[in-house]
Design a protein around this motif. Structure first.
Motif, PDB file in Angstrom:
ATOM      1  N   ALA A 201       0.832  -1.204   0.000  1.00  0.00           N
ATOM      2  CA  ALA A 201       0.000   0.000   0.000  1.00  0.00           C
ATOM      3  C   ALA A 201       0.864   1.251   0.000  1.00  0.00           C
ATOM      4  N   THR A 202       0.242   2.358  -0.431  1.00  0.00           N
ATOM      5  CA  THR A 202       0.845   3.688  -0.366  1.00  0.00           C
ATOM      6  C   THR A 202      -0.053   4.511   0.547  1.00  0.00           C
ATOM      7  N   VAL A 203       0.433   4.832   1.728  1.00  0.00           N
ATOM      8  CA  VAL A 203      -0.401   5.515   2.720  1.00  0.00           C
ATOM      9  C   VAL A 203      -0.007   6.986   2.810  1.00  0.00           C
ATOM     10  N   LYS A 204      -1.007   7.847   2.589  1.00  0.00           N
ATOM     11  CA  LYS A 204      -0.788   9.293   2.648  1.00  0.00           C
ATOM     12  C   LYS A 204      -0.906   9.762   4.096  1.00  0.00           C
ATOM     13  N   ALA A 205       0.113  10.456   4.587  1.00  0.00           N
ATOM     14  CA  ALA A 205       0.060  11.008   5.941  1.00  0.00           C
ATOM     15  C   ALA A 205      -0.879  12.207   5.971  1.00  0.00           C
ATOM     16  N   ASP A 206      -1.318  12.591   7.168  1.00  0.00           N
ATOM     17  CA  ASP A 206      -2.229  13.746   7.270  1.00  0.00           C
ATOM     18  C   ASP A 206      -1.423  15.051   7.254  1.00  0.00           C
ATOM     19  N   ASP A 207      -2.112  16.185   7.473  1.00  0.00           N
ATOM     20  CA  ASP A 207      -1.447  17.492   7.361  1.00  0.00           C
ATOM     21  C   ASP A 207      -0.383  17.730   8.427  1.00  0.00           C
ATOM     22  N   GLU A 208      -0.425  16.936   9.484  1.00  0.00           N
ATOM     23  CA  GLU A 208       0.632  17.052  10.501  1.00  0.00           C
ATOM     24  C   GLU A 208       1.708  15.995  10.322  1.00  0.00           C
ATOM     25  N   GLY A 209       1.663  15.296   9.188  1.00  0.00           N
ATOM     26  CA  GLY A 209       2.669  14.271   8.918  1.00  0.00           C
ATOM     27  C   GLY A 209       2.434  12.963   9.646  1.00  0.00           C
ATOM     28  N   ARG A 210       1.233  12.814  10.218  1.00  0.00           N
ATOM     29  CA  ARG A 210       0.980  11.586  10.987  1.00  0.00           C
ATOM     30  C   ARG A 210       0.364  10.508  10.106  1.00  0.00           C
ATOM     31  N   PHE A 211       0.743   9.261  10.399  1.00  0.00           N
ATOM     32  CA  PHE A 211       0.155   8.145   9.664  1.00  0.00           C
ATOM     33  C   PHE A 211      -0.160   6.993  10.608  1.00  0.00           C
ATOM     34  N   GLU A 212      -1.123   6.169  10.194  1.00  0.00           N
ATOM     35  CA  GLU A 212      -1.449   4.931  10.913  1.00  0.00           C
ATOM     36  C   GLU A 212      -1.672   3.848   9.867  1.00  0.00           C
TER      37      GLU A 212
END
Ligand code: MBD
Ligand code: FE
Length: 294
Positions: free
Chosen positions: A184-195
């Motif tokens: 998968a390619t997971v896009k982080a949110d606007d604060e650079g956080r990912f899960e």
């Protein structure tokens, strides 16, 4: 590996030639070789040094004609089995990675290996990678945040993840697996956080039925890599990092056949504290700006 995992491996067994040919085709099709425009002097220096190193080995070790002919036959087999990507990534890439990452600050990288596939499905965070019903293994909730080397959160960062299933198979390189299983390619949110929610992978043996396996057996080596998750992280304007993450206590952390383990690449998952099933772990990424050096 448990007995059930062994059974599913046998049923599902692909061949080294199948996996190897796919890796070879993909690399050849990526156009990397044809796009290369290495100056004549550089080709002469590198090819000359390689040829000299091989000749020196012949002299130093008094190589016989029997050994020379065995080498020739074996090199032909590496190509026929499509195992040049495997051979090079297992026994050479770690040094190329080391030489080329020494000046890059931030999160450590390691080798890409032969089984990366670009263009995996894009998922927003929080993401769950593609799995089959009743997928074997321990669920792993993997979270983190991207920052620059000053600790500022990064925008538009992404994590590409790929790893083997509990039986040690990679999608697109073993028959019968869903195309994008554990990719998968997971896009982080606007604060650079990912899960990212996935499964903890199992230790892995490189294919043993092709030329590389033949070498390993003939030399009395082993074919194991520690359990690992492949990662490629990037953000516009920043240097990408390709790495793998490992788990403390794996029997092959100290003798990875691909020499790709580093202490900075350990994940130490703990049982989830939010009542969810499985384990959780945090790993943060620090990316260097384009052109930024230590
Ligand atoms: C792999 O999964 C891998 O990561 C490497 C480096 C070599 C062979 C198989
Ligand atoms: Fe791998």
């Amino acid at each position: 590996m448990t007995e059930t995992q062994m059974d599913s491996r046998t049923e599902n067994e692909g061949t080294a030639v199948e996996a190897g040919s796919k890796a070879t085709e993909r690399f050849a099709a990526s156009g990397k070789l044809s796009e290369l425009n290495v100056p004549k002097e550089r080709v002469s220096t590198l090819a000359g040094a390689l040829i000299k190193a091989a000749n020196d080995i012949v002299v130093e070790h008094r190589v016989t004609y029997e050994e020379y002919n065995a080498l020739k036959a074996w090199l032909i087999k590496v190509g026929n089995d499509g195992e040049w990507p495997l051979f090079l990534d297992v026994w050479l890439e770690h040094t190329v990675e080391d030489v080329n990452s020494q000046e890059r600050p931030g999160t450590k990288g390691t080798i890409e290996g032969p089984y990366y596939v670009p263009g995996s499905p894009e998922l927003a965070t929080p993401a769950t990678v593609l799995m089959r019903d009743g997928e074997e293994g321990t669920p792993l909730r993997f979270t983190g945040q991207f920052t620059d080397t000053n600790g500022n959160a990064l925008q538009n960062a992404q994590v590409e993840i790929w790893h083997a299933d509990a039986a040690g198979f990679y999608s697109q390189y073993a028959p019968g697996l869903p195309e994008w299983l554990f990719r998968a390619t997971v896009k982080a949110d606007d604060e650079g956080r990912f899960e990212i929610n996935t499964m903890r992978p199992a230790p892995y043996q490189i294919p043993t039925d092709g030329a590389c396996g033949q070498l390993i057996e003939a030399a009395g080596w082993h074919a194991w890599r520690p359990a690992h998750i492949h990662i490629k992280v990037s953000a516009p304007g920043y240097q990408p990092v390709t790495q793998q993450l490992y788990f403390p206590g794996d029997p092959h952390n100290a003798d990875d056949i691909a020499s790709a383990v580093k202490p900075e690449l350990m994940l130490d998952p703990k049982p989830r504290t939010d009542g969810g099933e499985g384990e959780e772990v945090v790993y943060n990424y620090i990316l260097a700006k384009e052109g930024q050096t230590k």
